[in-house]
Motif scaffolding. Sequence first.
Motif, PDB file in Angstrom:
ATOM      1  N   ARG A   1       0.823  -1.213   0.000  1.00  0.00           N
ATOM      2  CA  ARG A   1       0.000   0.000   0.000  1.00  0.00           C
ATOM      3  C   ARG A   1       0.855   1.260   0.000  1.00  0.00           C
ATOM      4  O   ARG A   1       0.481   2.276  -0.582  1.00  0.00           O
ATOM      5  CB  ARG A   1      -0.933  -0.021   1.219  1.00  0.00           C
ATOM      6  CG  ARG A   1      -1.859   1.178   1.317  1.00  0.00           C
ATOM      7  CD  ARG A   1      -3.148   0.820   2.058  1.00  0.00           C
ATOM      8  NE  ARG A   1      -2.883   0.230   3.357  1.00  0.00           N
ATOM      9  CZ  ARG A   1      -2.788   0.934   4.489  1.00  0.00           C
ATOM     10  NH1 ARG A   1      -2.897   2.250   4.453  1.00  0.00           N
ATOM     11  NH2 ARG A   1      -2.584   0.332   5.643  1.00  0.00           N
ATOM     12  N   PHE A   2       2.017   1.182   0.655  1.00  0.00           N
ATOM     13  CA  PHE A   2       2.877   2.357   0.772  1.00  0.00           C
ATOM     14  C   PHE A   2       4.128   2.300  -0.118  1.00  0.00           C
ATOM     15  O   PHE A   2       4.944   3.206  -0.085  1.00  0.00           O
ATOM     16  CB  PHE A   2       3.319   2.540   2.221  1.00  0.00           C
ATOM     17  CG  PHE A   2       2.199   2.912   3.165  1.00  0.00           C
ATOM     18  CD1 PHE A   2       1.482   4.080   2.984  1.00  0.00           C
ATOM     19  CD2 PHE A   2       1.882   2.083   4.231  1.00  0.00           C
ATOM     20  CE1 PHE A   2       0.451   4.431   3.856  1.00  0.00           C
ATOM     21  CE2 PHE A   2       0.854   2.425   5.110  1.00  0.00           C
ATOM     22  CZ  PHE A   2       0.134   3.597   4.930  1.00  0.00           C
ATOM     23  N   GLN A   3       4.277   1.233  -0.916  1.00  0.00           N
ATOM     24  CA  GLN A   3       5.549   1.032  -1.617  1.00  0.00           C
ATOM     25  C   GLN A   3       5.858   2.091  -2.683  1.00  0.00           C
ATOM     26  O   GLN A   3       7.014   2.267  -3.068  1.00  0.00           O
ATOM     27  CB  GLN A   3       5.610  -0.351  -2.233  1.00  0.00           C
ATOM     28  CG  GLN A   3       4.646  -0.619  -3.365  1.00  0.00           C
ATOM     29  CD  GLN A   3       4.799  -2.029  -3.915  1.00  0.00           C
ATOM     30  OE1 GLN A   3       5.813  -2.701  -3.728  1.00  0.00           O
ATOM     31  NE2 GLN A   3       3.782  -2.511  -4.606  1.00  0.00           N
ATOM     32  N   ASP A   4       4.850   2.781  -3.162  1.00  0.00           N
ATOM     33  CA  ASP A   4       5.090   3.824  -4.161  1.00  0.00           C
ATOM     34  C   ASP A   4       5.259   5.209  -3.539  1.00  0.00           C
ATOM     35  O   ASP A   4       5.381   6.199  -4.255  1.00  0.00           O
ATOM     36  CB  ASP A   4       3.937   3.846  -5.177  1.00  0.00           C
ATOM     37  CG  ASP A   4       3.904   2.589  -6.037  1.00  0.00           C
ATOM     38  OD1 ASP A   4       4.987   2.088  -6.389  1.00  0.00           O
ATOM     39  OD2 ASP A   4       2.796   2.094  -6.336  1.00  0.00           O
ATOM     40  N   CYS A   5       5.265   5.270  -2.222  1.00  0.00           N
ATOM     41  CA  CYS A   5       5.525   6.532  -1.530  1.00  0.00           C
ATOM     42  C   CYS A   5       7.038   6.710  -1.396  1.00  0.00           C
ATOM     43  O   CYS A   5       7.721   5.846  -0.822  1.00  0.00           O
ATOM     44  CB  CYS A   5       4.888   6.528  -0.144  1.00  0.00           C
ATOM     45  SG  CYS A   5       3.091   6.417  -0.132  1.00  0.00           S
ATOM     46  N   GLY A   6       7.557   7.792  -1.916  1.00  0.00           N
ATOM     47  CA  GLY A   6       8.984   8.053  -1.791  1.00  0.00           C
ATOM     48  C   GLY A   6       9.826   6.978  -2.453  1.00  0.00           C
ATOM     49  O   GLY A   6       9.417   6.338  -3.416  1.00  0.00           O
ATOM     50  N   ASP A   7      11.003   6.761  -1.914  1.00  0.00           N
ATOM     51  CA  ASP A   7      11.973   5.794  -2.448  1.00  0.00           C
ATOM     52  C   ASP A   7      12.175   4.684  -1.417  1.00  0.00           C
ATOM     53  O   ASP A   7      13.067   4.751  -0.572  1.00  0.00           O
ATOM     54  CB  ASP A   7      13.290   6.524  -2.745  1.00  0.00           C
ATOM     55  CG  ASP A   7      14.375   5.595  -3.275  1.00  0.00           C
ATOM     56  OD1 ASP A   7      14.036   4.467  -3.703  1.00  0.00           O
ATOM     57  OD2 ASP A   7      15.555   5.996  -3.251  1.00  0.00           O
ATOM     58  N   LEU A   8      11.315   3.672  -1.495  1.00  0.00           N
ATOM     59  CA  LEU A   8      11.381   2.558  -0.547  1.00  0.00           C
ATOM     60  C   LEU A   8      12.528   1.627  -0.915  1.00  0.00           C
ATOM     61  O   LEU A   8      12.573   1.083  -2.015  1.00  0.00           O
ATOM     62  CB  LEU A   8      10.054   1.788  -0.540  1.00  0.00           C
ATOM     63  CG  LEU A   8       9.962   0.575   0.383  1.00  0.00           C
ATOM     64  CD1 LEU A   8      10.204   0.965   1.838  1.00  0.00           C
ATOM     65  CD2 LEU A   8       8.599  -0.112   0.230  1.00  0.00           C
ATOM     66  N   ALA A   9      13.473   1.433   0.024  1.00  0.00           N
ATOM     67  CA  ALA A   9      14.653   0.605  -0.227  1.00  0.00           C
ATOM     68  C   ALA A   9      14.333  -0.882  -0.123  1.00  0.00           C
ATOM     69  O   ALA A   9      14.702  -1.672  -0.988  1.00  0.00           O
ATOM     70  CB  ALA A   9      15.766   0.973   0.759  1.00  0.00           C
ATOM     71  N   CYS A  10      13.651  -1.270   0.951  1.00  0.00           N
ATOM     72  CA  CYS A  10      13.301  -2.674   1.182  1.00  0.00           C
ATOM     73  C   CYS A  10      12.388  -2.725   2.390  1.00  0.00           C
ATOM     74  O   CYS A  10      12.156  -1.715   3.055  1.00  0.00           O
ATOM     75  CB  CYS A  10      14.555  -3.525   1.419  1.00  0.00           C
ATOM     76  SG  CYS A  10      15.417  -3.148   2.963  1.00  0.00           S
TER      77      CYS A  10
END
Length: 276
Positions: free
Chosen positions: A72-81
């Motif tokens: 749900r939040f993976q496209d917020c900002g630059d998620l590394a892992c």
Amino acid sequence: MKEYFVGTDDPKRAHELEAAMLNAYSLRTRKDPINVGRWMLDSGAFSQIGLGEEAPGKFVQTPHDYVKLATRFQDCGDLACIVTQDYMCEPEVLVNQRKKHKLSATVRKHQAWTVERYFEILEQAEMQGLKVPVMPVLQGDDPYDYIFHFELYEHYKMELGIHLPYEWIGIGSTCKRNSNPESVAEILDILDRHIGPLSDYKIHAFGLKQTALGFDDVRDMLYSADSMAPDYAHRVECREKKIPRTREMRMKNMLKFQDKIKNQAIQTCFSLRTGT
């Protein structure tokens, strides 16, 4: 070391940090997107397994729910892992699990539960379309426990027929070792000789602060690290002194800590991205 993630549970101001560590336990009821730049998602193991104050000594979220939140939040900002749901192995954690929560907790059981959880999360990640890696975490008390735990991961991979390489490996139960960086260096050295070279992996250490990171034999073996300890310490200080704790005060404290890490001649994610 290349990246340092400052822990925060304030997603509305996380973008003020150069790299943030947010945990799923504090995000579990959030509906709105996160305002954040570079970040990593932690499972909230410290709140639930380590402290056990707000949660019942076990994970509130199932692997399915954890991955659902991550996607749900993976496209917020630059998620590394995202970090797997790991069970900490510090002696005080095990004692707390046994006495407070009446759970049969040992180092080997926590290691096994961590591995089982990791592969359940991997399965959910594939089913739900997670775009970023899932970080396995090695747990232990004695340095050689970490070798045992790595081999346990390998055994499960063989049993399941999984050939996915580890992109990022976390080293857990290191927070309380800050005052004894030699013990962290020993863990890393043993792992380097057994599974190494560690330079072939992105090695992340949890809860490391200035004392441990000022030790060359620790810092030079790591790709990344994080800590939320300064914010936790600030919370305790304000409670003891009966001082109102505002969001502005909290972020000011975290930015101050971030600057201390940068000024310690540690190459952070900022220098990695900008070349400075």
